[in-house]
Design an enzyme around this catalytic site. Structure first.
Site, PDB file in Angstrom:
ATOM      1  N   LYS A 176     -14.514 -17.193  17.174  1.00 28.74           N
ATOM      2  CA  LYS A 176     -13.861 -18.482  16.938  1.00 28.74           C
ATOM      3  C   LYS A 176     -14.926 -19.572  16.896  1.00 28.74           C
ATOM      4  O   LYS A 176     -16.089 -19.355  17.224  1.00 28.74           O
ATOM      5  CB  LYS A 176     -12.852 -18.796  18.051  1.00 28.74           C
ATOM      6  CG  LYS A 176     -11.730 -17.792  18.225  1.00 28.74           C
ATOM      7  CD  LYS A 176     -10.768 -17.775  17.062  1.00 28.74           C
ATOM      8  CE  LYS A 176      -9.663 -16.763  17.263  1.00 28.74           C
ATOM      9  NZ  LYS A 176      -8.839 -16.615  16.038  1.00 28.74           N
ATOM     10  N   SER A 188      -8.983 -14.942   9.802  1.00 24.82           N
ATOM     11  CA  SER A 188      -8.763 -16.136  10.608  1.00 24.82           C
ATOM     12  C   SER A 188      -9.966 -17.072  10.679  1.00 24.82           C
ATOM     13  O   SER A 188      -9.837 -18.192  11.169  1.00 24.82           O
ATOM     14  CB  SER A 188      -8.352 -15.746  12.030  1.00 24.82           C
ATOM     15  OG  SER A 188      -9.398 -15.045  12.662  1.00 24.82           O
TER      16      SER A 188
END
Length: 302
Positions: A162, A91
């Site tokens: 992230k 991701s």
């Protein structure tokens, strides 16, 4: 000539003065010495054994002390300076790839500093991406924390990695006519995105509450991030106090050794005006979340 040769080569063990051979004399003398050695040998062997026992005990104590000291240093560094995390999913590609191990710099946000737009952060997702009230055995949790810090165990699946796209007060909107994310009205050219990805497959318009962060993965089509957790505790916003550190270095595998470069994509974004009101995202997708674990093979979600 022959006589000289014979004289030169005669048996050196023959002693003409005593009629005895030197070998015999040495044999007797050697026998006496051997007797003395035997007598001392009995004492010497006991002393040697005692010394070996003492040395062995000292060696074990020294090894144990060195091990404890080393583990203590690693724990202190992991707790206060930098902690390793393994990336289990794609991701955050291409910035971070599955199997990469990163060091989260825990000093980056100390002494008053806070995460900035564009930073790649590791954070504890409890209360934002997962439930805060997950029940764990405190003893096993403490033991796992120690083993994780020294790279011998996987941590709980509550840590994530992230990129910060919005900080407290920012209005984050997607997407503009060019398919780009806008922060405080300024379009962001996200050159770090996975090739072929768009800024977002769904539209959203949100104002980030003070003290929290809006985070997204670099592989937008394969990332469960703030967009997908607006219905979770915390509304998908990550509290600043839950940030573990900034992912500054890739330390494994050897071929990937490098620093995580800072992006200039947000350089033109202005500070958020106080007039922004709370927006609401539209059309959220149903991606599955991939938690990250720290330490040896454990990691962060991407």
């Amino acid at each position: 000539m022959d006589t000289e040769a014979k004289h030169t080569e005669r048996d050196p063990s023959h002693d003409p003065g005593t009629g005895e051979s030197a070998q015999g004399s040495q044999s007797v003398g050697g026998e006496g010495k051997l007797g003395a050695t035997d007598a001392a040998g009995a004492d010497g062997s006991e002393v040697g054994a005692s010394r070996r026992v003492r040395f062995g005990a000292f060696s074990w104590r020294r090894t144990a002390l060195l091990t404890v000291a080393l583990v203590s240093v690693v724990l202190l560094l992991s707790h206060f300076v930098a902690q390793p995390f393994q990336i289990p999913s794609g991701s955050m590609t291409p910035t971070l790839r599955p199997g990469d191990r990163v060091l989260a710099n825990k000093l980056a946000y100390r002494f008053g500093a806070e995460p900035e737009r564009g930073d790649v952060i590791v954070f504890d997702g409890r209360g934002s991406f997962v439930r805060e009230d997950l029940e764990e055995n405190p003893v096993s949790t403490a033991a796992r924390g120690v083993l994780t810090a020294i790279g011998l165990a996987d941590p709980a699946d509550t840590d994530y990695v992230k990129r910060v796209v919005g900080v407290g007060g920012d209005r984050v909107v997607c997407c503009d006519k060019g398919g780009r994310v806008q922060v405080n009205g300024t379009a962001v050219d996200e050159d770090y995105l996975h090739p072929g990805d768009t800024a977002s497959e769904v539209a959203f318009d949100i104002v980030v509450p003070e003290g929290t962060l809006w985070v997204m993965g670099d592989h937008r089509s394969d990332s469960s991030d703030s967009r997908d957790h607006l219905g979770s505790p915390g509304g998908g916003m990550v509290p600043v106090e839950k940030v573990v550190g900034r992912a500054d270095w890739i330390v494994w595998p050897v071929g990937h050794w490098t620093s995580v470069e800072r992006t200039s994509a947000f350089a033109r974004v202005p500070e958020a005006p106080a007039s922004y009101g709370s927006g609401r995202p539209r059309g959220l997708s149903d991606r599955t979340e991939t938690p990250v674990s720290s330490g040896r093979p454990g990691g962060i979600d991407g």
